[in-house]
Enzyme design. Structure first.
Site, short mmCIF file in Angstrom:
data_model
loop_
_atom_site.label_atom_id
_atom_site.label_comp_id
_atom_site.label_asym_id
_atom_site.label_seq_id
_atom_site.Cartn_x
_atom_site.Cartn_y
_atom_site.Cartn_z
N HIS A 10 -61.95 70.09 20.80
CA HIS A 10 -62.47 70.21 19.43
C HIS A 10 -62.64 71.69 19.09
O HIS A 10 -63.28 72.44 19.84
CB HIS A 10 -63.83 69.53 19.31
N GLU A 64 -63.76 72.99 13.26
CA GLU A 64 -64.35 71.97 12.39
C GLU A 64 -65.58 72.59 11.73
O GLU A 64 -65.53 73.04 10.57
CB GLU A 64 -64.73 70.73 13.17
N ASP A 101 -62.05 59.82 13.45
CA ASP A 101 -63.19 60.49 14.08
C ASP A 101 -64.32 59.52 14.42
O ASP A 101 -64.35 58.97 15.51
CB ASP A 101 -63.67 61.63 13.17
N ASP A 102 -65.28 59.34 13.52
CA ASP A 102 -66.41 58.40 13.68
C ASP A 102 -66.47 57.55 12.41
O ASP A 102 -67.39 57.72 11.59
CB ASP A 102 -67.73 59.15 13.87
N HIS A 154 -63.94 58.75 18.46
CA HIS A 154 -65.00 58.61 19.47
C HIS A 154 -65.43 57.15 19.49
O HIS A 154 -65.90 56.64 18.47
CB HIS A 154 -66.18 59.50 19.12
N HIS A 202 -57.66 60.59 17.56
CA HIS A 202 -58.99 61.22 17.59
C HIS A 202 -60.03 60.25 17.04
O HIS A 202 -60.30 60.20 15.84
CB HIS A 202 -58.95 62.50 16.73
#
Length: 326
Positions: A189, A192, A270-271, A13, A11
């Site tokens: 997703h 969250e 994630d980011d 991006h 996961h």
């Protein structure tokens, strides 16, 4: 940096993986002022809205095929240096088109970066096309149709990201049917920024094999049992969750509770630069906070590889690498 533990990530991006130094390099290339989103070598944001602004500003700095090749290569090389052997990246044709790049060139550039990184380090990577939920069901269906056309052999999955508080999950079911009929891996997703009901809706209407985040399922232990019984894999992103205040601290994060309840958990970033984390840091922090051994940490990597949207012969190759490095 726990390099001796092999790592795998499901996961991330890719537009969210731009290191500040690369963003600065791209800003110079395109003569763009990004001082309002940078504080030294850190991205500057204070809530989800300002995070999205910073994210979109940086994504717009990637406008050519080679830009994306460099982005993928840079990111994958960086995590390979800390022990990562496999990565899946979420790719967003919407971001590329907003920057003026057709999806074919976008995907081709990323694939070239993946090829270079594998040649340099041995890391293996696959791509998951995502639709953006808050852009509506029609937009997500277009993304699913693109993914289903298999524009590149490295595209092996389809998912949906964006604001999970927008619309109803069932409104997006057709997009996932399109992707599933094309034999793509399915992830979504949920759980969250929204609660356990978001996860339940995803399980009920989408029937994914994986859920991005999913951690708010802990608010409904019957749901956690259902996830465990159905062996739906959770792509947990602990550092991201703390940075976005989903939980107040890592000690309060339900990672271990989910694991102990039988859920299949994995670790992803994630980011990462936006949340001042990395795949390696997330592994380190999970191990130190919950007292997991190296063997247990490698078990989370094994979970990720078993759940990966990649062909079985590659899974076998990756699983063979899980012996500890000396």
């Amino acid at each position: 940096m726990m390099k001796h533990v092999p790592k795998a990530e499901l996961h991330c991006h890719i537009e969210g993986a731009v290191l500040p130094e690369l963003a600065i390099q791209q800003a110079i290339k395109y003569q763009t002022d990004i001082s309002d989103i940078l504080d030294g070598d850190h991205y500057k944001w204070h809530d989800f809205t300002s995070f999205l602004k910073a994210y979109d500003t940086v994504a717009n700095l990637f406008r050519e095929e080679e830009d994306y090749a460099q982005l993928a290569e840079t990111y994958l090389n960086s995590i390979a240096q800390t022990g990562a052997i496999y990565s899946e990246i979420f790719i967003s044709p919407d971001h590329a088109m907003a920057a003026g790049l057709p999806p074919k060139a976008y995907i081709s550039g990323l694939a070239e970066g993946i090829r270079r990184a594998e040649a340099n380090t041995g890391i293996i990577c696959r791509m998951i096309i995502i639709g953006v939920r808050h852009l509506g069901a029609e937009n997500v269906e277009k993304a699913a149709t693109l993914a289903a056309s298999r524009p590149h052999e490295l595209i092996t999955g389809f998912g949906m990201a964006g604001d999970e508080r927008f619309g109803k999950v069932k409104d997006f079911a057709r997009a996932f049917d399109i992707a599933r009929d094309a034999d793509l891996g399915i992830t979504i997703h949920a759980g969250e920024l929204d609660g356990a009901h978001s996860v339940r809706d995803a399980v009920t209407h989408i029937k994914p094999t994986r859920i991005g985040h999913g951690v708010r399922a802990i608010e409904d232990m019957d749901l956690v049992k259902e996830i465990a019984d159905k062996q739906i894999v959770l792509e947990t992103c602990p550092g991201s969750n703390i940075s976005l205040s989903v939980f107040p601290s890592l000690a309060a994060h339900p990672f271990k509770k989910l694991k102990d309840a039988g859920a299949i958990v994995t670790i992803s970033s994630d980011d990462p630069p936006y949340f001042e984390t990395s795949l390696s840091k997330d592994y380190e922090n999970i191990a130190s906070t919950f007292g997991f051994t190296d063997t247990e940490m490698t078990g989370f990597t094994e979970n990720a590889i078993h759940a990966a949207f990649v062909e079985d012969k590659i899974k076998d190759k990756l699983l063979a690498q899980l012996g500890f490095n000396t």
